[in-house]
Write an enzyme that holds these catalytic residues in place. Sequence first.
Site, PDB file in Angstrom:
ATOM      1  N   ASP A  13       0.817  -1.234   0.000  1.00  0.00           N
ATOM      2  CA  ASP A  13       0.000   0.000   0.000  1.00  0.00           C
ATOM      3  C   ASP A  13       0.842   1.271   0.000  1.00  0.00           C
ATOM      4  O   ASP A  13       0.421   2.306   0.523  1.00  0.00           O
ATOM      5  CB  ASP A  13      -0.957   0.037   1.212  1.00  0.00           C
ATOM      6  CG  ASP A  13      -1.733  -1.252   1.345  1.00  0.00           C
ATOM      7  OD1 ASP A  13      -2.214  -1.743   0.319  1.00  0.00           O
ATOM      8  OD2 ASP A  13      -1.832  -1.776   2.475  1.00  0.00           O
ATOM      9  N   GLY A  15       1.702   3.038  -2.570  1.00  0.00           N
ATOM     10  CA  GLY A  15       1.406   3.947  -3.685  1.00  0.00           C
ATOM     11  C   GLY A  15       2.142   3.525  -4.954  1.00  0.00           C
ATOM     12  O   GLY A  15       2.458   4.356  -5.805  1.00  0.00           O
ATOM     13  N   LYS A  16       2.376   2.210  -5.073  1.00  0.00           N
ATOM     14  CA  LYS A  16       3.100   1.695  -6.238  1.00  0.00           C
ATOM     15  C   LYS A  16       2.337   1.927  -7.530  1.00  0.00           C
ATOM     16  O   LYS A  16       2.920   2.194  -8.573  1.00  0.00           O
ATOM     17  CB  LYS A  16       3.353   0.187  -6.088  1.00  0.00           C
ATOM     18  CG  LYS A  16       4.243  -0.175  -4.944  1.00  0.00           C
ATOM     19  CD  LYS A  16       4.432  -1.678  -4.842  1.00  0.00           C
ATOM     20  CE  LYS A  16       3.202  -2.420  -4.394  1.00  0.00           C
ATOM     21  NZ  LYS A  16       2.756  -2.154  -3.032  1.00  0.00           N
ATOM     22  N   GLY A  17       0.990   1.806  -7.461  1.00  0.00           N
ATOM     23  CA  GLY A  17       0.164   1.931  -8.669  1.00  0.00           C
ATOM     24  C   GLY A  17       0.382   3.264  -9.354  1.00  0.00           C
ATOM     25  O   GLY A  17       0.572   3.336 -10.558  1.00  0.00           O
ATOM     26  N   LYS A  18       0.419   4.305  -8.544  1.00  0.00           N
ATOM     27  CA  LYS A  18       0.590   5.651  -9.098  1.00  0.00           C
ATOM     28  C   LYS A  18       1.961   5.793  -9.783  1.00  0.00           C
ATOM     29  O   LYS A  18       2.068   6.318 -10.883  1.00  0.00           O
ATOM     30  CB  LYS A  18       0.466   6.668  -7.954  1.00  0.00           C
ATOM     31  CG  LYS A  18       0.722   8.099  -8.358  1.00  0.00           C
ATOM     32  CD  LYS A  18       0.869   8.945  -7.105  1.00  0.00           C
ATOM     33  CE  LYS A  18       1.451  10.284  -7.456  1.00  0.00           C
ATOM     34  NZ  LYS A  18       0.461  11.302  -7.723  1.00  0.00           N
ATOM     35  N   GLY A  40      -4.101  -4.157  -4.464  1.00  0.00           N
ATOM     36  CA  GLY A  40      -5.071  -3.130  -4.852  1.00  0.00           C
ATOM     37  C   GLY A  40      -4.302  -1.883  -5.236  1.00  0.00           C
ATOM     38  O   GLY A  40      -3.813  -1.171  -4.371  1.00  0.00           O
ATOM     39  N   HIS A  41      -4.119  -1.667  -6.533  1.00  0.00           N
ATOM     40  CA  HIS A  41      -3.327  -0.522  -6.984  1.00  0.00           C
ATOM     41  C   HIS A  41      -4.262   0.593  -7.451  1.00  0.00           C
ATOM     42  O   HIS A  41      -4.938   0.471  -8.467  1.00  0.00           O
ATOM     43  CB  HIS A  41      -2.367  -0.957  -8.094  1.00  0.00           C
ATOM     44  CG  HIS A  41      -1.317  -1.913  -7.589  1.00  0.00           C
ATOM     45  ND1 HIS A  41      -0.515  -2.675  -8.395  1.00  0.00           N
ATOM     46  CD2 HIS A  41      -0.939  -2.216  -6.325  1.00  0.00           C
ATOM     47  CE1 HIS A  41       0.302  -3.404  -7.645  1.00  0.00           C
ATOM     48  NE2 HIS A  41       0.053  -3.141  -6.388  1.00  0.00           N
ATOM     49  N   GLN A 223       2.193  -5.958  -3.148  1.00  0.00           N
ATOM     50  CA  GLN A 223       2.512  -6.043  -1.712  1.00  0.00           C
ATOM     51  C   GLN A 223       3.853  -5.331  -1.434  1.00  0.00           C
ATOM     52  O   GLN A 223       4.204  -4.425  -2.172  1.00  0.00           O
ATOM     53  CB  GLN A 223       2.534  -7.499  -1.207  1.00  0.00           C
ATOM     54  CG  GLN A 223       1.165  -8.168  -1.199  1.00  0.00           C
ATOM     55  CD  GLN A 223       0.747  -8.744  -2.531  1.00  0.00           C
ATOM     56  OE1 GLN A 223       1.532  -9.382  -3.190  1.00  0.00           O
ATOM     57  NE2 GLN A 223      -0.495  -8.543  -2.924  1.00  0.00           N
ATOM     58  N   THR A 299      -8.420  -3.431  -1.239  1.00  0.00           N
ATOM     59  CA  THR A 299      -8.974  -4.741  -1.586  1.00  0.00           C
ATOM     60  C   THR A 299     -10.000  -5.207  -0.561  1.00  0.00           C
ATOM     61  O   THR A 299     -11.028  -5.759  -0.906  1.00  0.00           O
ATOM     62  CB  THR A 299      -7.827  -5.780  -1.686  1.00  0.00           C
ATOM     63  OG1 THR A 299      -6.910  -5.307  -2.677  1.00  0.00           O
ATOM     64  CG2 THR A 299      -8.328  -7.151  -2.088  1.00  0.00           C
ATOM     65  N   THR A 300      -9.713  -4.963   0.717  1.00  0.00           N
ATOM     66  CA  THR A 300     -10.584  -5.530   1.757  1.00  0.00           C
ATOM     67  C   THR A 300     -11.401  -4.487   2.512  1.00  0.00           C
ATOM     68  O   THR A 300     -12.283  -4.840   3.285  1.00  0.00           O
ATOM     69  CB  THR A 300      -9.727  -6.292   2.793  1.00  0.00           C
ATOM     70  OG1 THR A 300      -8.779  -5.353   3.325  1.00  0.00           O
ATOM     71  CG2 THR A 300      -9.007  -7.467   2.188  1.00  0.00           C
ATOM     72  N   GLY A 301     -11.081  -3.206   2.348  1.00  0.00           N
ATOM     73  CA  GLY A 301     -11.799  -2.155   3.076  1.00  0.00           C
ATOM     74  C   GLY A 301     -11.424  -2.095   4.553  1.00  0.00           C
ATOM     75  O   GLY A 301     -12.040  -1.373   5.326  1.00  0.00           O
TER      76      GLY A 301
HETATM   77  P1  IMP Z   1      -2.754 -12.799   1.670  1.00  0.00           P
HETATM   78  O1  IMP Z   1      -1.796 -12.220   0.681  1.00  0.00           O
HETATM   79  O2  IMP Z   1      -4.188 -12.556   1.315  1.00  0.00           O
HETATM   80  O3  IMP Z   1      -2.463 -14.240   1.958  1.00  0.00           O
HETATM   81  O4  IMP Z   1      -2.531 -12.027   3.069  1.00  0.00           O
HETATM   82  C1  IMP Z   1      -1.337 -12.177   3.840  1.00  0.00           C
HETATM   83  C2  IMP Z   1      -0.918 -10.853   4.459  1.00  0.00           C
HETATM   84  O5  IMP Z   1      -0.519  -9.950   3.433  1.00  0.00           O
HETATM   85  C3  IMP Z   1      -2.025 -10.133   5.233  1.00  0.00           C
HETATM   86  O6  IMP Z   1      -1.448  -9.433   6.323  1.00  0.00           O
HETATM   87  C4  IMP Z   1      -2.564  -9.132   4.234  1.00  0.00           C
HETATM   88  O7  IMP Z   1      -3.173  -8.014   4.836  1.00  0.00           O
HETATM   89  C5  IMP Z   1      -1.272  -8.747   3.524  1.00  0.00           C
HETATM   90  N1  IMP Z   1      -1.496  -8.257   2.157  1.00  0.00           N
HETATM   91  C6  IMP Z   1      -1.760  -8.985   1.052  1.00  0.00           C
HETATM   92  N2  IMP Z   1      -1.882  -8.193  -0.021  1.00  0.00           N
HETATM   93  C7  IMP Z   1      -1.668  -6.938   0.410  1.00  0.00           C
HETATM   94  C8  IMP Z   1      -1.619  -5.667  -0.240  1.00  0.00           C
HETATM   95  O8  IMP Z   1      -1.782  -5.519  -1.461  1.00  0.00           O
HETATM   96  N3  IMP Z   1      -1.362  -4.594   0.553  1.00  0.00           N
HETATM   97  C9  IMP Z   1      -1.128  -4.716   1.888  1.00  0.00           C
HETATM   98  N4  IMP Z   1      -1.147  -5.873   2.529  1.00  0.00           N
HETATM   99  C10 IMP Z   1      -1.419  -6.973   1.802  1.00  0.00           C
END
Ligand code: IMP
Length: 422
Positions: A13, A15-18, A40-41, A223, A299-301
């Site tokens: 998170d 800000g890679k997308g930008k 989630g970019h 990530q 992605t998850t809110g």
């Molecule tokens: P998973 O990738 O869904 O298995 O989640 C494993 C861990 O990585 C959790 O702590 C998630 O919140 C974190 N995570 C996965 N994708 C992202 C992302 O795009 N941004 C931030 N944290 C992420």
Amino acid sequence: MQTMAIIGAQWGDEGKGKITDLLAEKSDLVIRYQGGHNAGHTIWVNGQKTVLHVIPSGVLHPHCTSVIGHGVVLEPENFLNELKKIKTVAKVTPENLKVSATATVITQYHKLLDAAREAQGPEKIGTTGKGIGPAYEDKISRRAIKVKDLLDKDSLIRRLGVGHSEKAILFKNLYQIDFPSIEEEVERLYKLGQEMKDYVCDTFSLIDESLAKGKRLLYEGAQGILLDIDYGTYPYVTSSSTTASGIFTGAGIPNHKLEEVIGVAKAYTTRVGEGPFPTELFDELGALIQTKGNEVGATTGRKRRCGWLDIPLLRYAIKSSQLTSIALTKLDILSNLPELKICYAYEVNGQKVDCAYPGINLQHAKPLFKDFTPFKDDFSESKISNDLNTYMSFIQDSLGIPVSIYAYGPDRNQVVFKKNLF
Ligand code: IMP
């Protein structure tokens, strides 16, 4: 410069997308090499928000070819839905979007397992619930389905059958949840495969040929380094190689090396899910940064945990991905705060520690902070204040690599390039 990578230098998170979107303008190929739709970019163009999950950020530039490499885990239904959405804002065709035939498929079973473990398992990781971990497990244990299998019903039946009996025992006996039969899942996946088949190709050869033709390649990480399966804060990590090393296993960069590896870091630190976070703020200031920075998972809110910039973590990120420069984002969020700090080292067992090596138990790392005069820049002029200059210079000097880019807002034009890239 022909090859560049954008890597998250913290817990995602950043800000890679930008940054990818901006550099994609000068790239021919933008390549995702790990992770899946857990990413989630977010990209803002002319005030309009677009969130990309598995489709590379290059897709917003018509001249770019976007590539989903073989190291990605792909959920076909999500991919097709995302494609449909993106087609309303960008021209996407099988000519400019390519999916590796050997990318691993996320099935319903993976999503069910991920959810069941988070709900009932002995240890909660705080995953995104997208089936990422179980899909990578099947890949490593050689039971996965590859994208090419979606195009052939016999392969699909055979491959799905391999791990099914074991999973059925888990679903029935351990988690006691309903799950689809092989026949149901084969029908569903085959139908999805037919819808996406025009996008499927041998992306390794495409990358190889593009390099030979002198094309410019941008590798888009998902990530962040601290979530890497090997280099991250295990077990609170994702299941892929989020460091630069993931590029070599997840997409290929034949006969070439990475010329620039940009680590994207927020001017502060955030984390979603469980796990240690030395500079986390539990007070009103943390809440203020969370609100002001709109720190909510794309992605998850989920609300993101917030804290001060952590230099020992960034030093480790630089070493583990051989970062060549830093892109510092969201500086605007720190402007006008009542106080401003940077963690320059930790105290662990009475010893000062400068770098967050994996041997260090981050739970017990006491952050040592340096105070800064809070800057009050509104970024309306090209010149930054002395206070902000002091803040950024401290980061650059502590890290030993340049800040090549800094960003002070979500839009494409709220950014300054300090180094000529591409
Ligand atoms: P998973 O990738 O869904 O298995 O989640 C494993 C861990 O990585 C959790 O702590 C998630 O919140 C974190 N995570 C996965 N994708 C992202 C992302 O795009 N941004 C931030 N944290 C992420």
